[in-house]
Scaffold this motif. Structure first.
Motif, mmCIF file in Angstrom:
data_model
loop_
_atom_site.group_PDB
_atom_site.id
_atom_site.type_symbol
_atom_site.label_atom_id
_atom_site.label_comp_id
_atom_site.label_asym_id
_atom_site.label_seq_id
_atom_site.Cartn_x
_atom_site.Cartn_y
_atom_site.Cartn_z
ATOM 1 N N ALA A 60 -11.445 4.731 1.454
ATOM 2 C CA ALA A 60 -11.129 5.116 2.837
ATOM 3 C C ALA A 60 -10.107 6.243 2.850
ATOM 4 C CB ALA A 60 -10.615 3.915 3.617
ATOM 5 N N ASN A 61 -9.136 6.179 1.962
ATOM 6 C CA ASN A 61 -8.135 7.238 1.879
ATOM 7 C C ASN A 61 -8.779 8.570 1.473
ATOM 8 O OD1 ASN A 61 -5.251 7.967 2.012
ATOM 9 N ND2 ASN A 61 -5.505 8.364 -0.166
ATOM 10 N N ASP A 62 -9.739 8.506 0.582
ATOM 11 C CA ASP A 62 -10.469 9.717 0.168
ATOM 12 C C ASP A 62 -11.359 10.258 1.289
ATOM 13 O OD1 ASP A 62 -9.310 9.415 -2.340
ATOM 14 O OD2 ASP A 62 -11.076 8.444 -3.213
ATOM 15 N N TYR A 63 -11.812 9.384 2.182
ATOM 16 C CA TYR A 63 -12.741 9.745 3.250
ATOM 17 C C TYR A 63 -12.019 10.245 4.508
ATOM 18 C CZ TYR A 63 -16.584 9.118 6.589
ATOM 19 O OH TYR A 63 -17.545 9.321 7.546
ATOM 20 N N CYS A 64 -10.886 9.676 4.833
ATOM 21 C CA CYS A 64 -10.183 9.925 6.095
ATOM 22 C C CYS A 64 -9.725 11.386 6.212
ATOM 23 C CB CYS A 64 -8.974 8.996 6.193
ATOM 24 S SG CYS A 64 -7.924 9.298 7.630
ATOM 25 N N PRO A 65 -10.112 12.092 7.282
ATOM 26 C CA PRO A 65 -9.679 13.476 7.457
ATOM 27 C C PRO A 65 -8.152 13.646 7.532
ATOM 28 C CG PRO A 65 -11.552 13.027 8.870
ATOM 29 C CD PRO A 65 -11.122 11.710 8.287
ATOM 30 N N TYR A 66 -7.445 12.698 8.130
ATOM 31 C CA TYR A 66 -5.977 12.789 8.160
ATOM 32 C C TYR A 66 -5.421 12.699 6.747
ATOM 33 C CZ TYR A 66 -4.876 12.485 13.193
ATOM 34 O OH TYR A 66 -4.716 12.741 14.530
ATOM 35 N N SER A 67 -5.938 11.764 5.952
ATOM 36 C CA SER A 67 -5.460 11.626 4.576
ATOM 37 C C SER A 67 -5.712 12.901 3.784
ATOM 38 C CB SER A 67 -6.130 10.432 3.890
ATOM 39 O OG SER A 67 -5.699 9.221 4.475
ATOM 40 N N LYS A 68 -6.872 13.503 4.007
ATOM 41 C CA LYS A 68 -7.172 14.771 3.335
ATOM 42 C C LYS A 68 -6.187 15.856 3.771
ATOM 43 C CE LYS A 68 -12.168 14.136 2.907
ATOM 44 N NZ LYS A 68 -13.476 14.686 3.336
ATOM 45 N N ALA A 69 -5.843 15.868 5.051
ATOM 46 C CA ALA A 69 -4.958 16.903 5.579
ATOM 47 C C ALA A 69 -3.544 16.795 5.027
ATOM 48 C CB ALA A 69 -4.924 16.840 7.107
ATOM 49 N N VAL A 70 -3.072 15.573 4.804
ATOM 50 C CA VAL A 70 -1.688 15.401 4.342
ATOM 51 C C VAL A 70 -1.576 15.316 2.827
ATOM 52 C CG1 VAL A 70 -1.073 14.252 6.507
ATOM 53 C CG2 VAL A 70 -1.615 12.859 4.491
ATOM 54 N N ASP A 71 -2.700 15.265 2.124
ATOM 55 C CA ASP A 71 -2.692 15.109 0.667
ATOM 56 C C ASP A 71 -1.855 16.202 0.003
ATOM 57 O OD1 ASP A 71 -3.387 13.975 -1.814
ATOM 58 O OD2 ASP A 71 -5.076 15.358 -2.035
ATOM 59 N N GLY A 72 -0.861 15.777 -0.754
ATOM 60 C CA GLY A 72 0.008 16.710 -1.447
ATOM 61 C C GLY A 72 1.150 17.237 -0.597
ATOM 62 N N ASN A 73 1.154 16.909 0.696
ATOM 63 C CA ASN A 73 2.191 17.372 1.607
ATOM 64 C C ASN A 73 3.105 16.260 2.099
ATOM 65 O OD1 ASN A 73 1.252 20.142 1.774
ATOM 66 N ND2 ASN A 73 -0.484 19.290 2.881
ATOM 67 N N ILE A 74 2.571 15.058 2.200
ATOM 68 C CA ILE A 74 3.314 13.907 2.709
ATOM 69 C C ILE A 74 3.119 12.764 1.717
ATOM 70 C CG2 ILE A 74 3.430 12.170 4.537
ATOM 71 C CD1 ILE A 74 2.489 14.238 6.509
ATOM 72 N N ASP A 75 4.212 12.066 1.390
ATOM 73 C CA ASP A 75 4.092 10.879 0.556
ATOM 74 C C ASP A 75 3.437 9.772 1.377
ATOM 75 O OD1 ASP A 75 5.352 12.092 -1.609
ATOM 76 O OD2 ASP A 75 7.345 11.413 -0.984
ATOM 77 N N VAL A 76 2.337 9.224 0.858
ATOM 78 C CA VAL A 76 1.601 8.154 1.535
ATOM 79 C C VAL A 76 1.539 6.965 0.596
ATOM 80 C CG1 VAL A 76 -0.604 7.451 2.538
ATOM 81 C CG2 VAL A 76 0.224 9.796 2.876
ATOM 82 N N THR A 77 1.977 5.814 1.094
ATOM 83 C CA THR A 77 1.917 4.563 0.352
ATOM 84 C C THR A 77 0.795 3.719 0.948
ATOM 85 O OG1 THR A 77 4.292 4.645 -0.054
ATOM 86 C CG2 THR A 77 3.201 2.523 -0.377
ATOM 87 N N LEU A 78 -0.115 3.242 0.093
ATOM 88 C CA LEU A 78 -1.255 2.436 0.528
ATOM 89 C C LEU A 78 -1.070 0.984 0.112
ATOM 90 C CD1 LEU A 78 -4.177 4.779 -0.604
ATOM 91 C CD2 LEU A 78 -3.351 4.451 1.732
ATOM 92 N N ASN A 79 -1.273 0.063 1.048
ATOM 93 C CA ASN A 79 -1.227 -1.371 0.767
ATOM 94 C C ASN A 79 -2.392 -2.036 1.482
ATOM 95 O OD1 ASN A 79 1.539 -1.508 -0.468
ATOM 96 N ND2 ASN A 79 2.088 -0.720 1.547
ATOM 97 N N ILE A 80 -2.955 -3.066 0.866
ATOM 98 C CA ILE A 80 -3.989 -3.848 1.543
ATOM 99 C C ILE A 80 -3.793 -5.314 1.220
ATOM 100 C CG2 ILE A 80 -5.778 -3.652 -0.246
ATOM 101 C CD1 ILE A 80 -7.736 -3.188 2.268
ATOM 102 N N GLU A 81 -4.027 -6.127 2.231
ATOM 103 C CA GLU A 81 -3.829 -7.569 2.128
ATOM 104 C C GLU A 81 -5.111 -8.259 2.595
ATOM 105 O OE1 GLU A 81 -0.911 -10.852 4.287
ATOM 106 O OE2 GLU A 81 -0.691 -8.741 4.775
ATOM 107 N N VAL A 82 -5.553 -9.224 1.827
ATOM 108 C CA VAL A 82 -6.688 -10.037 2.226
ATOM 109 C C VAL A 82 -6.137 -11.262 2.946
ATOM 110 C CG1 VAL A 82 -8.694 -11.347 1.468
ATOM 111 C CG2 VAL A 82 -8.102 -9.199 0.320
ATOM 112 N N VAL A 83 -6.566 -11.451 4.184
ATOM 113 C CA VAL A 83 -6.062 -12.555 5.002
ATOM 114 C C VAL A 83 -7.195 -13.528 5.310
ATOM 115 C CG1 VAL A 83 -4.206 -11.187 6.015
ATOM 116 C CG2 VAL A 83 -6.430 -11.251 7.142
ATOM 117 N N ALA A 84 -6.805 -14.723 5.678
ATOM 118 C CA ALA A 84 -7.784 -15.766 5.997
ATOM 119 C C ALA A 84 -8.403 -15.539 7.346
ATOM 120 C CB ALA A 84 -7.114 -17.126 5.972
#
Length: 139
Positions: free
Chosen positions: A115-139
């Protein structure tokens, strides 16, 4: 390259102004991030809202492509305005925390990165803004 979508927003008034999209779906009072006025928004909030919406949509598309039709993604995206040592102006950092259901942690992490590779916002900020990704599996 052909355009898929195009829109225009106009801001008038500097640090305490208004912003409006061409179709007037957004028509807001804007104040600086350090303003406590609860009847207005600021550019950092607008960026967070746009990025969160885009990323959530991208994650939903990727999960469906990967056949995780019941994953039900929820994305909390935090934008931090932080000091930038050596610069006169601050910079942005982003923390993305996604939650999904009915999927393994490994599949969730793979889908998050896709999703990070696909998202246009993520592409736009890549290398310009530090982005931390986390995902949690919930019940």
């Amino acid at each position: 390259m052909s355009s898929i979508y195009e829109t225009t927003a106009t801001h008038v008034g500097g640090r305490k102004g208004t912003v409006q999209t061409e179709n007037k779906a957004i028509d807001l009072q804007i104040t600086p991030p350090d303003n406590t006025d609860t009847d207005s928004t600021n550019p950092v909030q607008l960026f967070a809202a746009g990025y969160a919406s885009c990323f959530s949509s991208a994650l939903d598309i990727i999960l469906k492509r990967n056949k995780f039709l019941k994953a039900e993604p929820v994305v909390d995206l935090t934008v931090l305005l932080v000091d930038d040592p050596g610069s006169e102006s601050p910079k942005l950092e982003v923390v993305i925390h996604a939650k999904v259901k009915n999927i393994s942690q490994e599949d969730a992490e793979t889908s998050l990165q896709q999703a990070n590779d696909y998202c246009p916002y993520s592409k736009a900020v890549d290398g310009n803004i530090d982005v931390t990704l986390n995902i949690e599996v919930v019940a």
